[in-house]
Write a protein that holds these residues in place. Sequence first.
Motif, PDB file in Angstrom:
ATOM      1  N   GLU A  16      11.574  12.164 -11.604  1.00  0.00           N
ATOM      2  CA  GLU A  16      10.794  10.967 -11.325  1.00  0.00           C
ATOM      3  C   GLU A  16      11.342  10.283 -10.075  1.00  0.00           C
ATOM      4  O   GLU A  16      12.535  10.384  -9.755  1.00  0.00           O
ATOM      5  N   LEU A  17      10.471   9.579  -9.370  1.00  0.00           N
ATOM      6  CA  LEU A  17      10.916   8.818  -8.210  1.00  0.00           C
ATOM      7  C   LEU A  17      11.656   7.568  -8.669  1.00  0.00           C
ATOM      8  O   LEU A  17      11.222   6.862  -9.579  1.00  0.00           O
ATOM      9  N   ASP A  18      12.771   7.284  -8.004  1.00  0.00           N
ATOM     10  CA  ASP A  18      13.636   6.172  -8.365  1.00  0.00           C
ATOM     11  C   ASP A  18      13.621   5.147  -7.237  1.00  0.00           C
ATOM     12  O   ASP A  18      14.070   5.419  -6.119  1.00  0.00           O
ATOM     13  N   LEU A  32       0.836  -1.206   0.000  1.00  0.00           N
ATOM     14  CA  LEU A  32       0.000   0.000   0.000  1.00  0.00           C
ATOM     15  C   LEU A  32       0.870   1.254   0.000  1.00  0.00           C
ATOM     16  O   LEU A  32       0.579   2.229  -0.700  1.00  0.00           O
ATOM     17  N   LEU A  33       1.945   1.245   0.774  1.00  0.00           N
ATOM     18  CA  LEU A  33       2.844   2.386   0.812  1.00  0.00           C
ATOM     19  C   LEU A  33       3.382   2.691  -0.583  1.00  0.00           C
ATOM     20  O   LEU A  33       3.389   3.853  -1.023  1.00  0.00           O
ATOM     21  N   PHE A  34       3.830   1.669  -1.288  1.00  0.00           N
ATOM     22  CA  PHE A  34       4.437   1.903  -2.595  1.00  0.00           C
ATOM     23  C   PHE A  34       3.395   2.197  -3.665  1.00  0.00           C
ATOM     24  O   PHE A  34       3.683   2.903  -4.633  1.00  0.00           O
ATOM     25  N   GLU A  35       2.196   1.677  -3.504  1.00  0.00           N
ATOM     26  CA  GLU A  35       1.144   2.080  -4.432  1.00  0.00           C
ATOM     27  C   GLU A  35       0.796   3.555  -4.249  1.00  0.00           C
ATOM     28  O   GLU A  35       0.467   4.243  -5.220  1.00  0.00           O
ATOM     29  N   GLY A  36       0.898   4.059  -3.024  1.00  0.00           N
ATOM     30  CA  GLY A  36       0.688   5.475  -2.810  1.00  0.00           C
ATOM     31  C   GLY A  36       1.777   6.320  -3.432  1.00  0.00           C
ATOM     32  O   GLY A  36       1.528   7.440  -3.894  1.00  0.00           O
ATOM     33  N   LEU A  37       3.010   5.812  -3.438  1.00  0.00           N
ATOM     34  CA  LEU A  37       4.117   6.577  -4.000  1.00  0.00           C
ATOM     35  C   LEU A  37       4.231   6.421  -5.512  1.00  0.00           C
ATOM     36  O   LEU A  37       4.546   7.386  -6.217  1.00  0.00           O
ATOM     37  N   ALA A  38       3.981   5.210  -6.007  1.00  0.00           N
ATOM     38  CA  ALA A  38       4.238   4.930  -7.422  1.00  0.00           C
ATOM     39  C   ALA A  38       2.976   4.721  -8.238  1.00  0.00           C
ATOM     40  O   ALA A  38       3.012   4.821  -9.471  1.00  0.00           O
ATOM     41  N   GLY A  39       1.848   4.407  -7.607  1.00  0.00           N
ATOM     42  CA  GLY A  39       0.620   4.139  -8.345  1.00  0.00           C
ATOM     43  C   GLY A  39       0.439   2.663  -8.619  1.00  0.00           C
ATOM     44  O   GLY A  39       1.398   1.890  -8.685  1.00  0.00           O
ATOM     45  N   THR A  40      -0.816   2.259  -8.807  1.00  0.00           N
ATOM     46  CA  THR A  40      -1.117   0.842  -9.008  1.00  0.00           C
ATOM     47  C   THR A  40      -0.867   0.388 -10.436  1.00  0.00           C
ATOM     48  O   THR A  40      -0.906  -0.814 -10.706  1.00  0.00           O
ATOM     49  N   PRO A  67      11.102  -1.845 -11.589  1.00  0.00           N
ATOM     50  CA  PRO A  67      11.652  -1.482 -10.277  1.00  0.00           C
ATOM     51  C   PRO A  67      10.663  -0.788  -9.358  1.00  0.00           C
ATOM     52  O   PRO A  67      10.837  -0.810  -8.139  1.00  0.00           O
ATOM     53  N   ASP A  68       9.624  -0.159  -9.953  1.00  0.00           N
ATOM     54  CA  ASP A  68       8.626   0.519  -9.116  1.00  0.00           C
ATOM     55  C   ASP A  68       7.390  -0.337  -8.863  1.00  0.00           C
ATOM     56  O   ASP A  68       6.367   0.173  -8.386  1.00  0.00           O
ATOM     57  N   ASP A  69       7.463  -1.629  -9.132  1.00  0.00           N
ATOM     58  CA  ASP A  69       6.344  -2.535  -8.887  1.00  0.00           C
ATOM     59  C   ASP A  69       6.125  -2.662  -7.379  1.00  0.00           C
ATOM     60  O   ASP A  69       6.994  -3.165  -6.660  1.00  0.00           O
ATOM     61  N   PRO A  70       4.981  -2.214  -6.853  1.00  0.00           N
ATOM     62  CA  PRO A  70       4.756  -2.286  -5.409  1.00  0.00           C
ATOM     63  C   PRO A  70       4.846  -3.696  -4.834  1.00  0.00           C
ATOM     64  O   PRO A  70       5.263  -3.871  -3.684  1.00  0.00           O
ATOM     65  N   VAL A  71       4.467  -4.706  -5.622  1.00  0.00           N
ATOM     66  CA  VAL A  71       4.556  -6.081  -5.130  1.00  0.00           C
ATOM     67  C   VAL A  71       6.017  -6.491  -4.955  1.00  0.00           C
ATOM     68  O   VAL A  71       6.406  -7.062  -3.925  1.00  0.00           O
ATOM     69  N   LEU A  72       6.848  -6.190  -5.945  1.00  0.00           N
ATOM     70  CA  LEU A  72       8.263  -6.536  -5.836  1.00  0.00           C
ATOM     71  C   LEU A  72       8.938  -5.766  -4.706  1.00  0.00           C
ATOM     72  O   LEU A  72       9.789  -6.310  -3.993  1.00  0.00           O
ATOM     73  N   LEU A  73       8.552  -4.505  -4.539  1.00  0.00           N
ATOM     74  CA  LEU A  73       9.129  -3.717  -3.459  1.00  0.00           C
ATOM     75  C   LEU A  73       8.710  -4.264  -2.097  1.00  0.00           C
ATOM     76  O   LEU A  73       9.512  -4.313  -1.153  1.00  0.00           O
ATOM     77  N   PRO A 103      14.696  -0.370   8.241  1.00  0.00           N
ATOM     78  CA  PRO A 103      15.045   0.314   6.993  1.00  0.00           C
ATOM     79  C   PRO A 103      13.899   1.170   6.446  1.00  0.00           C
ATOM     80  O   PRO A 103      12.795   0.692   6.223  1.00  0.00           O
ATOM     81  N   ALA A 104      14.164   2.444   6.238  1.00  0.00           N
ATOM     82  CA  ALA A 104      13.247   3.257   5.440  1.00  0.00           C
ATOM     83  C   ALA A 104      13.562   2.995   3.980  1.00  0.00           C
ATOM     84  O   ALA A 104      14.728   2.796   3.617  1.00  0.00           O
ATOM     85  N   PRO A 105      12.554   2.967   3.113  1.00  0.00           N
ATOM     86  CA  PRO A 105      12.863   2.784   1.696  1.00  0.00           C
ATOM     87  C   PRO A 105      13.700   3.949   1.177  1.00  0.00           C
ATOM     88  O   PRO A 105      13.380   5.113   1.414  1.00  0.00           O
ATOM     89  N   LEU A 106      14.797   3.632   0.533  1.00  0.00           N
ATOM     90  CA  LEU A 106      15.689   4.646  -0.011  1.00  0.00           C
ATOM     91  C   LEU A 106      15.198   4.989  -1.421  1.00  0.00           C
ATOM     92  O   LEU A 106      15.469   4.277  -2.382  1.00  0.00           O
ATOM     93  N   ILE A 107      14.472   6.091  -1.512  1.00  0.00           N
ATOM     94  CA  ILE A 107      13.851   6.494  -2.774  1.00  0.00           C
ATOM     95  C   ILE A 107      14.590   7.709  -3.306  1.00  0.00           C
ATOM     96  O   ILE A 107      14.706   8.737  -2.614  1.00  0.00           O
TER      97      ILE A 107
END
Length: 823
Positions: free
Chosen positions: A466-468, A395-403, A411-417, A455-459
């Motif tokens: 763009e977010l990396d 959910l966190l990464f879907e908020g940052l990167a989108g579904t 690399p921005d796949d929320p499931v993989l992250l 660990p905080a995600p290092l973005i």
Amino acid sequence: MLSARRTPPAAAGLLAACVAAVSLFLTGPAPAAAAEDPLPGVAAKVEGLRRLDGLLTLHLDGQRGKVWLELPAPSDPARGLELLYVEGLASGLGSNPVGLDRSQLGETRLVSLRRVGGRLLVEAANLRFRARSHHPDEQRAVRESFATSVLWGGEIAAEDPDGRILVDFTSFIVRDAHDSISTLKSTGQGEFTLDAARSAVDLDACLAFPDNVELEAILTLASRAPGRLVRETAPLGEAVTLRQHHSFIRLPDDGYQPRAFHPRAGSYALSFQDYAAPLDGALETRWIVRHRMSPGKPLIYHVDRGVPEPVRSALVEGASWWAEAFAAAGFPGGYRVELLPEGAHPLDVRYNVIQWVHRSTRGWSYGGGVVDPRTGEMLKGHVLLGSLRVRQDRLLFEGLAGTSATGSGRPDDPVLLALARIRQLSAHEVGHTLGLMHNFAASTYGDRASVMDYPAPLIGITPAGELDFTRAYGVGVGAWDIHAIRYAYTPFATPEEEAAGLAAILQEGLERGLLFLTDADARPAGAAHPLANLWDNGADPVAGLEQALAVRRIALERFGADRVMTGTPLAVLHEVLVPVYLHHRYQLDAAAKVLGGLGYSYAVRGDGQPPARLLPPADQRRALDAIVRLLDPAELDLPEPLLGLLLPRPPGHPPHRELFTGGMDPAFDPIGAAATAARMAVDALLQRERAARLVDHQRRDPAQPGLEMVLEALAGRVGRGATNLPPRRAELARAVDAAIVGGMLALAADPAALHGVRSRADAALAALGRRLEAEGGPAAERAHRAALAGEIRRHLQRPGLPAAPPQAAPDPPPGSPIGQPGG
């Protein structure tokens, strides 16, 4: 008047004889005392019952639901049969705030099963106080000076001439050994009692092996008025049924050698007072917690088969990272991870287990196990991983990167992250079971120097804006992890070689700058070390805050309907928004520690480390400026298109506690969200221990920034932020003003704050109140200033003890996994 007269002895004897004669005439002679019936033999008592042979001999009565325990005559009747005992829950309630989880273990105890008269007692030894002496009288003196605890007692029901006895052990098994009743009460869930009519031994779960015995019971805890959390999770709140597990374990042999604890080594300590220590030695003895390693006998961890793929493979992979550290410690091939054998009980002491635990809400994961309380030897590592954590990360990464990236494999796949994060979590919790503590300084040196940090995600941010996500999480254990495992597990041939070798490892850590700081340095709100933080990145907390805010701005600008999956009600965007809007919250905490901060390490005499040191004034002013910028209405406002998507909750989606609260229900309250974020920054700056350090540090060094600097920076914004702002931002500025004044009032009214802190806060409030009363402006602004000035005036005119200030902003939604701190 009547007076009492003493009967002469002769008359008293005559009276007694008369009474006896009359009694004999009426009742006849008394029967002779009947001899007590002898106890039956063990074989006769258990005839026809199912026998289990192992560490203990059990006889199971399926018809009556009883477990009979057979014990041979002990070699030392005074000591009885000594075993290790640990209880736990085989099944849980499923409520994280209550904390009664599946496979939750209690404390491991040394117990003796010994006969006292006609009873068998299960007695827990007191190992906090010992005499490590060969003199039996010294040992006895300590043993008799401190209380033990009898856990249970039962009548002996059968006995053989050779001393073999039999006791009904059912009531030992069917009891609230885990003290779940107290847990329910302390978490506000009501008064519960054990309902014996709805509780029973699970005979099929009673197992006997050569070195351990596993016993299990179904317990029903009943209440007439259960709490909300119980009603939300149990089918019937009035009846909470749990599975209680008991393990008896053979005492390990004497082949394990305890290893000395050192405060910089990173290991947990088992400690006790040794009253046989020489007068020039330490009374407190500390040994580290670790597994016993043997060449050719690998340490194996087992992953719960109940974990679904692809999470299961991620857990295996992450937990396997520790093989590198064991190889560095001298055990190549000495550690591996497998699936739990089919049919194995996860609480069986023979298996180190990584277990999957479901709860109704997200929460902490834990790493612990069964530790020999005599030596610190880890006998069974046991990890509990909350299953909702990986979904929260998605959910966190879907908020940052989108579904749109979900399931893409990019690399921005929320499931993989989320899977990358769960690998790290698996390694982290296993690290605890290997004996390692948190190291909350490790994220400040090297490249992900430890999985024992949070660990905080290092973005990153690309040149195109763009977010990396390519380096969101690390892979493998880090430099600190290998260092800590080397200290705990490297084998040495002699005690002299061990002392020299461990000293060399510690010195190497110092030379490499492997700073170690743990929970007490990071978790308290008033913690002082700027490098001890949860969920942070980098050695510069202020730069980390600025980076987190930059990521937050980009994510909020692009936040839209694509942050939830197609077919999901748009109202769910609210729960996705919370971690994005507060993306900076942990870096804020880290930056605030720079103010009044203190640099220090776990120095010991003779290691050459520097004393505690005050932080450079310029760094503190930079931190203050960065945090005050968070109060800018432009940082707190949300784009209008986004606000149009935050709809009221539809049927079937009731509000929950991970949402912003406010005063506009059922509509989303953007002003309340802004006030919440502002109050978090204000509270971080005005935390009472931090404020006290600012006062003291300036006393010791006038160049240090004082509390006045912080109060002036905050008060200077009040009543002025709305000037020349459009109405949209002006109202947010007023919400910020209220948060600032509320924070200052709270500090001034805090009875636990030092006098020098409260007096300075009062002085700043008085000056602010006079200014607010003197300034004019538009009607809305005048009303706002008058209200704040009135609150200040009432505070300053208060009689007696300070009154609690009004709530200036809603509390923030939970951040870290909810509940008590975990692994």
